[in-house]
Design a protein around this motif. Structure first.
Motif, short mmCIF file in Angstrom:
data_model
loop_
_atom_site.label_atom_id
_atom_site.label_comp_id
_atom_site.label_asym_id
_atom_site.label_seq_id
_atom_site.Cartn_x
_atom_site.Cartn_y
_atom_site.Cartn_z
N GLY A 16 0.83 -1.21 0.00
CA GLY A 16 0.00 0.00 0.00
C GLY A 16 0.86 1.25 0.00
N PHE A 17 0.36 2.28 -0.65
CA PHE A 17 1.06 3.55 -0.71
C PHE A 17 0.10 4.66 -0.33
CE2 PHE A 17 3.17 0.71 -3.71
CZ PHE A 17 4.51 0.87 -3.36
N GLU A 18 0.67 5.83 -0.11
CA GLU A 18 -0.17 6.99 0.22
C GLU A 18 -1.18 7.24 -0.89
OE1 GLU A 18 1.89 10.52 1.43
OE2 GLU A 18 3.43 9.35 2.46
N GLY A 19 -2.33 7.74 -0.52
CA GLY A 19 -3.36 8.04 -1.49
C GLY A 19 -4.13 6.81 -1.93
N ASN A 20 -4.13 5.76 -1.14
CA ASN A 20 -4.85 4.51 -1.42
C ASN A 20 -4.38 3.78 -2.67
OD1 ASN A 20 -6.44 4.73 0.88
ND2 ASN A 20 -7.99 5.96 -0.17
N SER A 21 -3.16 4.06 -3.11
CA SER A 21 -2.60 3.32 -4.24
C SER A 21 -2.04 2.00 -3.72
CB SER A 21 -1.47 4.10 -4.90
OG SER A 21 -1.98 5.29 -5.44
N ILE A 22 -2.15 0.95 -4.54
CA ILE A 22 -1.57 -0.34 -4.17
C ILE A 22 -0.79 -0.90 -5.35
CG2 ILE A 22 -3.33 -0.89 -2.46
CD1 ILE A 22 -4.55 -2.82 -4.53
N LEU A 23 0.15 -1.76 -5.02
CA LEU A 23 0.94 -2.46 -6.01
C LEU A 23 0.91 -3.94 -5.63
CD1 LEU A 23 3.02 -2.56 -8.38
CD2 LEU A 23 4.79 -2.26 -6.63
#
Length: 134
Positions: A16-23
């Protein structure tokens, strides 16, 4: 026992990354012990092949231990396994679980019979060894 496995041979890790981004990143793959990366033999992952029946993916049961389930049997098995995972504080009020009590898992039945035969065979060998050693 049963039928050829689905052929999922990879592990994804979700970051998970800031701003609800995921990889979603593939971090591991599974191979059968006979794996040969150069020829893809031993590959479990169906999606890395064309998915044809003759392609190498998944795991096939040994000869004599194949069981093809009908679509209804597959659906019943899925429902049975899902129900088995539910932890209830008290019995369900709708008696639906009673209706499913006659469910038979033919794959599990075959596996248990195989194990029982292995135990009987080992027991006979032990008995013969005891008699021979007298």
């Amino acid at each position: 026992m049963g039928s050829r496995s689905f052929g999922k041979g990879s592990v994804q890790t979700i970051h998970g990354f800031e701003g609800n981004s995921i990889l979603k990143l593939t971090t591991a793959t599974f191979w059968r012990p006979i794996s040969d990366p150069a020829t893809m033999k031993g590959n479990l992952n169906k999606t890395s092949t064309k998915g044809r029946d003759e392609d190498e993916w998944g795991v096939r049961p040994n000869k004599g231990y194949e069981i093809e389930l009908s679509n209804k049997e597959k659906d019943d098995l899925f429902d049975h396994l899902r129900e088995a995972e539910i932890i209830r504080g008290s019995p369900p009020k709708d008696n639906k679980s009673d209706a499913k009590s006659d469910f038979r898992d033919r794959q599990l039945d075959m596996a248990l019979e195989y194990l029982r035969n292995q135990i009987r065979t080992a027991s006979r060998k032990d008995t013969k060894r005891d008699i021979d050693n007298r």
